[in-house]
Design a protein around this motif. Structure first.
Motif, PDB file in Angstrom:
ATOM      1  N   VAL A 133       0.705  -1.156   0.118  1.00 22.75           N
ATOM      2  CA  VAL A 133       0.227  -0.051   0.022  1.00 22.75           C
ATOM      3  C   VAL A 133       0.936   1.275  -0.061  1.00 22.75           C
ATOM      4  N   GLY A 134       0.466   2.241  -0.794  1.00 19.32           N
ATOM      5  CA  GLY A 134       1.107   3.574  -1.001  1.00 19.32           C
ATOM      6  C   GLY A 134       2.324   3.769  -1.865  1.00 19.32           C
ATOM      7  N   VAL A 135       2.709   2.551  -2.428  1.00 21.78           N
ATOM      8  CA  VAL A 135       3.806   2.432  -3.298  1.00 21.78           C
ATOM      9  C   VAL A 135       3.573   2.993  -4.792  1.00 21.78           C
ATOM     10  N   TYR A 136       2.541   2.653  -5.202  1.00 26.38           N
ATOM     11  CA  TYR A 136       2.135   2.973  -6.742  1.00 26.38           C
ATOM     12  C   TYR A 136       1.276   4.105  -6.754  1.00 26.38           C
ATOM     13  N   ASP A 137       1.482   4.847  -7.790  1.00 22.93           N
ATOM     14  CA  ASP A 137       0.507   5.977  -8.187  1.00 22.93           C
ATOM     15  C   ASP A 137      -0.066   5.687  -9.577  1.00 22.93           C
ATOM     16  N   GLY A 138       0.134   4.692 -10.131  1.00 26.94           N
ATOM     17  CA  GLY A 138      -0.554   4.136 -11.482  1.00 26.94           C
ATOM     18  C   GLY A 138      -0.635   2.686 -11.580  1.00 26.94           C
ATOM     19  N   GLY A 139      -1.610   2.271 -12.130  1.00 30.61           N
ATOM     20  CA  GLY A 139      -1.692   0.701 -12.263  1.00 30.61           C
ATOM     21  C   GLY A 139      -2.721   0.535 -13.328  1.00 30.61           C
ATOM     22  N   TYR A 140      -2.964  -0.929 -13.821  1.00 36.44           N
ATOM     23  CA  TYR A 140      -3.423  -1.257 -14.874  1.00 36.44           C
ATOM     24  C   TYR A 140      -4.289  -2.861 -14.251  1.00 36.44           C
ATOM     25  N   LEU A 141      -5.460  -2.965 -14.539  1.00 36.17           N
ATOM     26  CA  LEU A 141      -6.136  -4.166 -14.226  1.00 36.17           C
ATOM     27  C   LEU A 141      -6.430  -5.009 -15.396  1.00 36.17           C
ATOM     28  N   ALA A 142      -6.297  -6.210 -15.539  1.00 32.78           N
ATOM     29  CA  ALA A 142      -6.716  -6.878 -16.693  1.00 32.78           C
ATOM     30  C   ALA A 142      -8.379  -7.353 -16.619  1.00 32.78           C
ATOM     31  N   ARG A 143      -9.112  -6.900 -17.583  1.00 31.88           N
ATOM     32  CA  ARG A 143     -10.460  -6.922 -17.554  1.00 31.88           C
ATOM     33  C   ARG A 143     -10.910  -8.024 -18.737  1.00 31.88           C
ATOM     34  N   GLU A 144     -10.383  -7.948 -19.786  1.00 34.01           N
ATOM     35  CA  GLU A 144     -10.774  -8.766 -20.980  1.00 34.01           C
ATOM     36  C   GLU A 144      -9.781  -9.476 -21.617  1.00 34.01           C
ATOM     37  N   SER A 145     -10.111 -10.340 -22.548  1.00 36.62           N
ATOM     38  CA  SER A 145      -9.044 -10.995 -23.557  1.00 36.62           C
ATOM     39  C   SER A 145      -9.960 -11.055 -24.927  1.00 36.62           C
ATOM     40  N   PHE A 146      -9.316 -10.783 -25.928  1.00 39.43           N
ATOM     41  CA  PHE A 146      -9.911 -11.121 -27.388  1.00 39.43           C
ATOM     42  C   PHE A 146      -8.929 -12.058 -27.999  1.00 39.43           C
ATOM     43  N   VAL A 147      -9.666 -13.305 -28.551  1.00 43.09           N
ATOM     44  CA  VAL A 147      -9.132 -14.197 -29.151  1.00 43.09           C
ATOM     45  C   VAL A 147      -8.881 -14.103 -30.512  1.00 43.09           C
ATOM     46  N   THR A 148      -7.614 -13.813 -31.073  1.00 42.65           N
ATOM     47  CA  THR A 148      -7.533 -13.458 -32.308  1.00 42.65           C
ATOM     48  C   THR A 148      -7.062 -14.865 -33.147  1.00 42.65           C
ATOM     49  N   GLY A 149      -6.620 -15.740 -32.316  1.00 42.72           N
ATOM     50  CA  GLY A 149      -5.768 -16.774 -33.257  1.00 42.72           C
ATOM     51  C   GLY A 149      -4.403 -16.284 -33.335  1.00 42.72           C
ATOM     52  N   ASN A 150      -3.543 -17.238 -33.789  1.00 42.68           N
ATOM     53  CA  ASN A 150      -1.942 -16.789 -33.912  1.00 42.68           C
ATOM     54  C   ASN A 150      -1.816 -15.950 -35.381  1.00 42.68           C
ATOM     55  N   ILE A 151      -2.347 -14.675 -35.011  1.00 44.38           N
ATOM     56  CA  ILE A 151      -1.789 -13.947 -36.395  1.00 44.38           C
ATOM     57  C   ILE A 151      -0.731 -13.114 -36.230  1.00 44.38           C
ATOM     58  N   HIS A 152       0.131 -13.432 -35.442  1.00 46.64           N
ATOM     59  CA  HIS A 152       1.642 -12.786 -35.326  1.00 46.64           C
ATOM     60  C   HIS A 152       1.156 -11.364 -34.913  1.00 46.64           C
ATOM     61  N   VAL A 153       0.662 -10.838 -34.109  1.00 41.33           N
ATOM     62  CA  VAL A 153       0.298  -9.582 -33.584  1.00 41.33           C
ATOM     63  C   VAL A 153       1.406  -8.881 -33.191  1.00 41.33           C
ATOM     64  N   HIS A 154       1.804  -7.769 -33.878  1.00 41.88           N
ATOM     65  CA  HIS A 154       3.076  -6.815 -33.632  1.00 41.88           C
ATOM     66  C   HIS A 154       2.652  -5.642 -32.916  1.00 41.88           C
ATOM     67  N   GLU A 155       2.700  -4.589 -33.477  1.00 42.95           N
ATOM     68  CA  GLU A 155       2.467  -3.148 -32.675  1.00 42.95           C
ATOM     69  C   GLU A 155       1.000  -3.041 -33.122  1.00 42.95           C
TER      70      GLU A 155
END
Length: 393
Positions: free
Chosen positions: A116-138
């Motif tokens: 507690v009190g260490v972080y001033d920003g954070g992100y929580l995992a909410r969803e995942s989208f299945v693309t299949g292995n399309i070799h996602v880059h940027e």
């Protein structure tokens, strides 16, 4: 120079739906004396994806010390940061081998995450989208929260739709059909005003993996709207970024950051660095460049930067765009061999990610539950649906 090390849980590659198998791997790193002061001066932190190690690393600085956090994401590739009206990044997308993970800003909850009190920003995992292995880059967030994805296997730019693995939206003019053949190795994406502006590709081939034939000098920077080549002659380029009417690009196979004039395609070297470049973030007068060691000779054989493998480094180099030279670095000495993406989180000194594998990340559970005064508006019908009642006597 300060030397430090971390011991972290490491996941083996796994398929979608399977929990990673934890094992211990020691990650050793060091950094130059100016790396922490630069982060503190900019009041920002970094997010770095590591493909082979399967992690997203949060890099922050506070009270003169460097802080690294490791979160498990299988074969982590591109990271897209979505900025709210306030300028803060309110959402993340992290690409993997078969899925894209979607995370939301933790808001005030970040300060309550252990410790507690260490972080001033954070992100929580909410969803995942299945693309299949399309070799996602940027990837990049566009207008109305739309996520644009570099679909390398199908040589196109894609968006997401709940009915499909992906929706092809654009492909280079020399790509004649949609086919899972990685014809040109489309990889980098620069967004402007919520739309794709520039892309990089390792070649202009229209045959399966044909880009490999001219990898030493066949790389191109292209404008999306016109489909025209802005500049060419690169050796395996990556990570185009826009600033002040010019493009900054990693000429990765030559180990250098270059500036490209968009009006005439003139290429000027900004600075060189000792690694294969992937991942570029611009903030203030600085460029944060991800460096990797070469993975294997079948892809990197004959590439200039790989001629002296003993000199290659894995880490982040900070380049002063005004002075045109590197001024600081963070190097992974062991445990991490290659990086893919680097993103700046402005206004956040220490960022935490609560990802899809809290046990493997050795994090305590985090639950986000709506307050009771919002339940009625969240449940269909507006009457609160099933709600607790006082017991009858």
């Amino acid at each position: 120079m300060e030397n430090r090390s971390e011991s972290d849980s490491f996941e083996q590659k796994s398929q979608v739906g399977q929990r990673p198998r934890p094992a211990k791997r020691e990650i050793k790193f060091r950094h130059s004396t100016q790396f922490v002061p630069i982060l503190e001066h900019l009041q920002c932190s970094l997010l770095v994806s590591t493909y082979a190690a399967g992690k997203v690393v949060s890099v922050g600085a506070a009270e003169g010390r460097l802080h690294l956090g490791f979160s498990n994401f299988q074969q982590a590739m591109g990271i897209a940061c979505g900025a709210a009206d306030s300028g803060a990044a309110d959402r993340l997308a992290i690409g993997g081998p078969n899925v894209i993970w979607l995370l939301r800003d933790a808001g005030e909850l970040a300060a309550k995450i252990q410790p507690v009190g260490v972080y001033d920003g954070g992100y929580l995992a909410r969803e995942s989208f299945v693309t299949g292995n399309i070799h996602v880059h940027e990837m990049g967030w566009g207008n109305e929260g739309q996520l644009w994805v570099v679909n390398t296997l199908f040589s196109c730019l894609s968006t997401l739709h709940e009915d499909f693995n992906f929706v092809p939206r654009w492909r280079p003019p020399f790509i004649t059909e949609l086919s899972p053949q990685d014809r040109c190795h489309l990889n980098g994406l620069a967004m402007e005003s919520g739309r794709p502006k520039l892309v990089t590709a390792l070649g202009t081939s229209n045959s399966a993996r044909g880009w490999r034939e001219r990898k030493q000098s066949g790389g191109v920077l292209m404008e999306v709207e016109s489909g025209e080549v802005v500049a060419e002659g690169f050796c395996m380029p990556h990570s185009p970024r826009l600033r002040d009417g010019a493009a900054f690009v990693l000429d990765s196979g030559r180990g250098r950051l270059v500036r490209v004039a968009l009006n005439d395609g003139t290429i000027d070297e900004v600075a060189a660095y000792p690694g294969y470049g992937r991942g570029l973030a611009l903030h203030g007068q600085f460029a944060f460049v991800g460096m990797s060691r070469a993975r294997e000779t079948s892809v990197f054989g004959g590439v200039p930067i790989c001629e002296k493998p003993e000199e290659m480094r894995c880490g982040i180099v900070v380049i002063d765009l005004i002075a045109g030279r590197s001024v600081a670095y963070l190097e992974f000495e062991s445990g991490v061999e290659e990086l893919f993406d680097v993103q700046v989180i402005p206004g956040r000194r220490r960022t935490v990610i609560c990802g899809p594998y809290p046990v493997e990340d050795e994090q305590l559970p985090v639950w986000v539950v709506p307050p009771e005064d919002r339940l009625g508006s969240l449940v269909a019908g507006g009457d609160g649906g099933f709600v607790s009642r006082k017991p009858r006597h």
